[in-house]
Design an enzyme around this catalytic site. Sequence first.
Site, PDB file in Angstrom:
ATOM      1  CG  HIS A 135      -2.201   1.352   1.147  1.00  0.00           C
ATOM      2  ND1 HIS A 135      -2.343   1.909   1.625  1.00  0.00           N
ATOM      3  CD2 HIS A 135      -3.634   0.978   1.128  1.00  0.00           C
ATOM      4  CE1 HIS A 135      -2.504   2.649   1.300  1.00  0.00           C
ATOM      5  NE2 HIS A 135      -3.913   1.928   1.520  1.00  0.00           N
ATOM      6  CG  ASP A 212       0.247  -2.800   6.782  1.00  0.00           C
ATOM      7  OD1 ASP A 212      -0.952  -2.313   7.490  1.00  0.00           O
ATOM      8  OD2 ASP A 212       0.345  -1.737   5.858  1.00  0.00           O
ATOM      9  CD  GLN A 215      -6.606  -5.280   4.045  1.00  0.00           C
ATOM     10  OE1 GLN A 215      -7.394  -5.983   3.681  1.00  0.00           O
ATOM     11  NE2 GLN A 215      -7.028  -4.161   3.682  1.00  0.00           N
ATOM     12  CE  LYS A 238      -8.172  -0.579   5.175  1.00  0.00           C
ATOM     13  NZ  LYS A 238      -7.169  -0.691   4.509  1.00  0.00           N
ATOM     14  CB  CYS A 376      -3.929   2.795  -2.016  1.00  0.00           C
ATOM     15  SG  CYS A 376      -4.449   4.215  -1.635  1.00  0.00           S
TER      16      CYS A 376
END
Length: 418
Positions: A135, A212, A215, A238, A376
Site C-alpha cells: 500500500h 503492516d 488487512q 478494518k 493505493c
Amino acid sequence: MTSAQAQTQAVTPDFNAFAVRADFPILQQQVNGQPLVYLDNAATTQKPEAVIQAISDYYRTDNANVHRGVHTLSDRATHRFEQARERVAGFINSRDSREVIWTRGATEAINLVAYSWARQNLRPGDRILTPWLEHHADIVPWQMAAAACDAEVVPIPVSDAGEIDLAAFEALLDERVRLVAVNQVSNALGTINPVQQMTAMAHAAGALVLVDGAQAVGHFAVDVQALGCDFYTFSGHKLFGPTGIGVLWGREALLEAMPPFLGGGEMIETVSFSGTTYNQLPFKFEAGTPHIAGAVGLAAAIDYLDGIDRVAAAAHEDRLLAMALAQADAIDGLQRVGRPAHNAGIFSFVMQGSHPSDIGMLLDQQGIAVRTGHHCTQPLMERMGVPGTVRASFSMYNTEEDVERLFAGIHKAQALFG
C-alpha cells in the site's frame, strides 16, 4: 441459488454467517432497491451493534478527557481508555501494554516509525526493503525518510501470481538493509505473505522488520511475539471498529530509544523555556487529546470477536472465495489479477472491453458494493500490467447468496460491455 439454500449453506456446526450478519445494522438495508451486498471489506469493515452501542454509551455516560482529571467522569473515561489498551495488548499478544501506542490508523503508525526511528537511524547508503505489493502508506513514508537521510527504498520483486519472491528477497538482504517493511496481507490481491519467515531472514541479516497488519487482523488471529517482528501496525476500522483509531505496537527497547513524533500535552513530564522532559511509554507518542471513543469502540470490537470462532469464520471466508474464483475462471474475458496460493478473501479482476469503474457503477445499481481503481497500490498495478482492478473482498458476514449476486451482476456487465 435461493435465499433459503444460501442460508442453509451459510450455517455450519461451527459458524452461522446469517447470525453474524444480523449483528450488523447497516447490512439490513436496501441500496438502489436491492438488499445490500457489501463486498468492500478490504477498504473498511462494517460495525456490529455492540461497537455502535459502546461508543454511544461512552458519549452518553463517561465522556471526559483522560489521565489528568480528578473528577468521576475523567476517572471513568481514563479507565475505559486504558482498559482498551490492555485489550489490544492481549489481542496481539504483546508482552506489555506500554508497547501499544494509539494512533489515528495504520498510516499514522507507519509514519511514526518512519519519523521517529528511520530518520534517527538511517545513514547515507542504507536501504529499506518493501515489496511491490505494498500500500502507498508503506512506501511513501519510507521514501520521505530515505530522502531526508540520503538512503534508498528498494522494492522486493513479486511473481506474476502476486507473491513475494523469497529468493530475490534473500539476495537483497545485505549489510546496507536497515529495515524491511511488509504487509501481512495484500489489500489489492489478498496475498498472505510469509512474514514470520521474512522476519527471521531479515533479522539474520541485521535488519529490523515492520509488519503492516491492517488487512490481516480482520481475518485471523495475530501474535506479534510469534511473528518475531519489531513493529506491527493496524487500523480499527478494518477490525469491525471505528475509523480514526489505530495501533502501533513496537518492542519496548526500540520505542524507548525513539524520540516523540508530535509535541504538546500528554507527551511531556515537565515543560519550561529552558527545556522539556518527555513522558514515559506509551504516552510520549500520544500528544494531545486522544480518540477516546475510538479506543472504547475498538475494545468493543475485540470483545465482539472474542465471541466468534475465528477459525470457523476464516474457513467460511475461504469457502466464499473458492466459490467466487471457480465462477470467475468459467467466464471468458474475465482476467483474475494475482493468483496467490494463500489468499485472505480478496478477488481482484479486470474484464475485457470494460473499465473497472463502469463495472463498479453497474454493480452498485444492483445494490452490490465493490471497490475499483488502483487500491493505493500503483506500483503493484504497474507490476501486474493493469491500470486498476475491480476488487471484491469478503468478510465473515458475507454469504453464498452474496457471491451469487456478485456474479449475476458481472454477467450483466459482460453482456452490456462485452
